[in-house]
Design an enzyme around this catalytic site. Structure first.
Site, short mmCIF file in Angstrom:
data_model
loop_
_atom_site.label_atom_id
_atom_site.label_comp_id
_atom_site.label_asym_id
_atom_site.label_seq_id
_atom_site.Cartn_x
_atom_site.Cartn_y
_atom_site.Cartn_z
N ARG A 156 1.38 -0.60 -0.13
CA ARG A 156 0.34 -0.45 0.14
C ARG A 156 0.98 1.55 -0.07
O ARG A 156 0.54 2.18 0.62
CB ARG A 156 -0.91 0.20 1.27
CG ARG A 156 -1.98 -1.37 1.08
CD ARG A 156 -2.80 -1.13 1.98
NE ARG A 156 -3.98 -2.59 1.92
CZ ARG A 156 -3.58 -2.97 2.57
NH1 ARG A 156 -2.94 -3.15 3.16
NH2 ARG A 156 -4.73 -3.92 2.61
N LYS A 178 2.44 10.92 -11.59
CA LYS A 178 1.48 10.34 -12.68
C LYS A 178 2.25 8.71 -12.90
O LYS A 178 3.58 8.33 -13.22
CB LYS A 178 1.22 10.46 -13.90
CG LYS A 178 -0.09 11.54 -14.01
CD LYS A 178 -0.54 12.38 -15.23
CE LYS A 178 -1.69 13.32 -15.11
NZ LYS A 178 -2.23 13.50 -16.58
N GLU A 220 7.25 17.03 -26.13
CA GLU A 220 7.59 16.87 -24.80
C GLU A 220 8.21 18.00 -24.67
O GLU A 220 6.84 18.94 -24.34
CB GLU A 220 7.34 15.86 -23.81
CG GLU A 220 6.76 14.89 -23.99
CD GLU A 220 5.56 14.56 -23.62
OE1 GLU A 220 4.56 15.45 -23.02
OE2 GLU A 220 4.55 14.25 -23.61
N LYS A 262 5.79 22.51 -15.13
CA LYS A 262 5.46 21.06 -14.14
C LYS A 262 5.58 21.16 -13.17
O LYS A 262 4.16 20.98 -12.63
CB LYS A 262 5.85 20.05 -15.00
CG LYS A 262 4.61 18.23 -14.31
CD LYS A 262 4.95 17.32 -15.21
CE LYS A 262 4.43 16.02 -15.08
NZ LYS A 262 4.16 15.25 -16.28
N GLU A 272 -5.34 16.19 -10.68
CA GLU A 272 -5.43 16.92 -12.47
C GLU A 272 -6.76 16.73 -12.36
O GLU A 272 -7.46 15.65 -13.42
CB GLU A 272 -5.22 15.65 -13.89
CG GLU A 272 -5.18 15.90 -14.54
CD GLU A 272 -4.63 14.45 -15.78
OE1 GLU A 272 -5.35 14.17 -16.84
OE2 GLU A 272 -3.32 14.64 -16.12
N ARG A 276 -3.89 21.02 -14.29
CA ARG A 276 -3.15 19.67 -15.18
C ARG A 276 -3.45 18.88 -16.37
O ARG A 276 -2.34 18.01 -16.94
CB ARG A 276 -2.57 18.71 -13.86
CG ARG A 276 -2.08 17.46 -14.14
CD ARG A 276 -1.17 16.66 -13.09
NE ARG A 276 -0.39 15.71 -13.36
CZ ARG A 276 0.48 15.19 -12.54
NH1 ARG A 276 0.43 14.80 -10.96
NH2 ARG A 276 1.67 14.21 -12.93
N ASN A 280 -1.39 17.01 -21.05
CA ASN A 280 -2.23 16.67 -22.01
C ASN A 280 -2.14 16.66 -23.59
O ASN A 280 -3.30 16.11 -24.27
CB ASN A 280 -3.20 15.52 -21.62
CG ASN A 280 -3.11 14.24 -20.37
OD1 ASN A 280 -1.67 13.98 -20.06
ND2 ASN A 280 -3.72 15.03 -19.24
N HIS A 283 -2.25 14.58 -26.52
CA HIS A 283 -2.32 13.44 -25.98
C HIS A 283 -3.38 12.35 -26.11
O HIS A 283 -3.46 11.10 -26.18
CB HIS A 283 -1.67 13.22 -24.87
CG HIS A 283 -0.72 13.15 -23.91
ND1 HIS A 283 0.48 14.45 -23.84
CD2 HIS A 283 0.28 13.14 -23.22
CE1 HIS A 283 1.42 14.53 -24.08
NE2 HIS A 283 1.85 13.86 -22.91
N HIS A 287 -2.55 9.98 -28.23
CA HIS A 287 -2.98 7.71 -27.66
C HIS A 287 -3.80 6.54 -28.39
O HIS A 287 -3.99 5.63 -28.06
CB HIS A 287 -3.95 7.66 -26.00
CG HIS A 287 -3.04 8.75 -25.00
ND1 HIS A 287 -3.78 8.44 -23.84
CD2 HIS A 287 -0.96 8.41 -25.18
CE1 HIS A 287 -2.71 9.24 -22.95
NE2 HIS A 287 -1.42 9.68 -23.63
N HIS A 300 5.76 7.32 -28.11
CA HIS A 300 5.36 8.18 -27.41
C HIS A 300 5.07 9.92 -27.67
O HIS A 300 3.81 10.25 -27.90
CB HIS A 300 5.42 8.44 -25.70
CG HIS A 300 4.20 8.94 -25.21
ND1 HIS A 300 2.88 8.88 -25.14
CD2 HIS A 300 4.63 9.94 -24.16
CE1 HIS A 300 2.47 9.81 -23.86
NE2 HIS A 300 3.50 10.41 -23.75
#
Length: 396
Positions: A156, A178, A220, A262, A272, A276, A280, A283, A287, A300
Site C-alpha cells: 500500500r 503519475k 514533450e 510542470k 489532475e 494539470r 495532455n 495526448h 494515445h 510516445h
C-alpha cells in the site's frame, strides 16, 4: 570531483511531501562517446561497446540519491537497454550502504503491462522486502511509470526515486507522480498518483540516447512551449539544432524550464482535477495512435507530435489559431525530426478509442486545444463534425 557543466535544483510541492528535482551533468560519471543512432541495431552495438567502460567508472548518482533512501533495502528497476550502461556503478556504490537487489525488465512500451509489474512484485517478495524498501527507477518513462506504480501498490505504498535516462522522462513523466501501466484498450488506464522522494536528471545519460528517442523527448519539450509560453517556442526555434547536437548546457536549460513549468502546475493541481489536464495537449489524439498501431510501434513522443498537429488543426477550425500558427507548429516539429501526420485510422475507430480517454466526462470527449500559441484550454465546446474532419484528413 569535476564541476558539472550544468546544475540546477527545483522543488515540486505536493500535498503529501515536497521533493527536489536535481538536473545536472555528471562529469565524474561514465562519459561514453556520442553514440546517437537512428537504428535499434546500431544502438544495441553501441551499448555493447560502451557498457564495460560505463560500468567500470564511478558515478555520483549513488551519492546524490542516498540521502533520500529510507531504510536499508533497495530494489533498482531498470531495463535491458539501460542496465549495461549505468546499473553496475550505481549498484556497487549503493551496496556499500544498503542491501541492493535488481529487477531488469524488457525494454519497450509494449511491456508496460501487468506481466512486467508482477516481475517487480516477484522481486520484492523473493527478497522479503518490507515497507522500508526504496524502489529506484533507472530508465525512461516506461520504467519510471511501472516502478512508481509498483511503489504505490506494494504494501500500500513504499518509497521510490526517479533517475530518468531519456529526455522525455526528464522533462515530463518523471515529475508529478503519475504512475501506471497500459491496457490493450487504452494507454495508462491502470495506475495511481504516487510522488517520488526525488528526481535525479543526469544530462550525461542523454549521450547514449538514440536519435529517434531524443526527438521523441523533444515533442514533450515543444508541448510546454505551445501550451504555456510562446517565448519559449521562439527559444526552441533557435536552439533545437544545438539540442539535437547534444549540447548538454542547452538541453539542461530546456529540461529546467520544462520541469519548472510542470512543478508549478503540479503544485496547483496534483491529481489532475483542473489545470494539470492541459499537460495532455496532443495526448488524446496521440494515445489513439499508440493504441491502434500497437504500443511501441510509434514512440510516445512521435504520437504526441502528430496529435498536437491534429489538436492545432481543430483549434484553427474553431477560429483560435491562424493557418500561420499551425504552419509554425509543423515547422518546429519537423525541425525536431518528428512526424506531423498520423497513420490512417478509421474515424469511428478513433472516436471509440477516444471514448476511453481519462478526460472523458459525462460521456463527452474533452480535448486540450490552443486558444493561441502559449495558451491552452480544456474544452468539450466544439462541433463534433469538425473533430471528424480532423480525424479523417492528412494521414501518413
Amino acid at each position: 570531483m569535476a564541476t558539472p557543466l550544468f546544475h540546477a535544483t527545483l522543488t515540486v510541492q505536493t500535498q503529501s511531501h515536497d521533493y527536489p528535482i536535481v538536473i545536472t551533468e555528471d562529469s565524474n560519471a561514465s562519459n561514453p562517446k556520442n553514440i546517437v543512432s537512428n537504428t535499434a541495431e546500431n544502438a544495441a552495438e553501441n551499448t555493447t561497446n560502451n557498457s564495460a567502460e560505463n560500468g567500470a567508472k564511478k558515478s555520483s548518482m549513488a551519492s546524490q540519491i542516498a540521502p533520500y533512501i529510507t531504510g536499508r533495502q533497495v530494489l533498482i528497476v531498470t531495463n535491458e537497454t539501460v542496465a549495461p550502461l549505468y546499473l553496475k556503478a550505481l549498484q556497487e556504490e549503493l551496496e556499500a550502504q544498503f542491501t541492493v537487489k535488481v529487477c531488469v525488465l524488457p525494454d519497450g512500451e509494449q511491456y508496460k503491462n501487468q506481466t512486467s509489474i508482477n516481475q517487480i512484485y516477484d522481486a520484492l517478495m523473493a527478497e522479503h522486502f518490507n515497507r522500508d524498501v526504496t524502489l529506484i527507477a533507472l530508465g525512461g518513462g516506461v520504467v519510471g511509470d511501472m516502478t512508481g506504480f509498483a511503489a504505490a501498490s506494494f504494501m500500500r505504498g513504499v518509497n521510490f526515486i526517479q533517475i530518468p535516462t531519456t529526455l522525455l522522462s526528464q522533462v515530463d513523466s518523471s515529475v508529478g507522480g503519475k504512475t501506471g501501466i497500459n491496457h490493450p484498450q487504452g494507454k495508462n488506464m491502470i495506475g495511481a498518483f504516487w510522488q517520488p522522494q526525488m528526481v535525479l536528471a543526469d544530462m550525461s545519460t542523454l549521450k547514449t540516447l538514440p536519435a529517434r528517442e531524443l526527438s521523441a523527448g523533444l515533442a514533450e519539450v515543444i508541448k510546454y512551449a505551445l501550451i504555456m509560453d510562446a517565448e519559449f517556442l521562439t527559444w526552441l526555434e533557435h536552439n533545437l539544432p544545438a539540442m539535437m547536437a547534444l549540447d548538454l548546457a542547452v538541453l539542461g536549460e530546456a529540461v529546467k524550464r520544462c520541469c519548472q513549468y510542470k512543478a508549478d502546475i503540479v503544485a496547483q493541481d496534483e491529481r489532475e482535477s483542473g489545470v494539470r489536464a492541459l499537460l495532455n495537449f496532443g495526448h488524446t489524439f496521440g494515445h489513439v495512435i499508440e493504441t491502434h498501431e500497437g504500443y511501441g510501434n510509434w514512440l510516445h513522443g512521435e504520437a504526441v507530435a502528430a496529435g498536437m498537429v491534429q489538436a492545432a488543426e481543430l483549434s484553427q477550425k474553431l477560429g483560435w489559431l491562424t493557418s500561420a500558427d499551425v504552419a509554425r507548429i509543423k515547422r518546429v516539429l519537423l525541425l525536431a525530426n518528428l512526424p506531423i501526420t498520423p497513420p490512417a485510422i478509421d474515424v469511428q475507430t478513433a472516436l471509440g478509442l477516444m471514448g476511453h480517454d481519462k478526460k472523458v466526462k459525462h460521456g463527452q470527449i474533452r480535448l486540450i486545444l490552443l486558444k493561441s500559441l502559449g495558451e491552452a484550454v480544456l474544452t468539450n465546446d466544439f462541433d463534433a463534425g469538425l473533430l471528424t474532419e480532423v480525424l479523417s484528413q492528412n494521414h501518413s
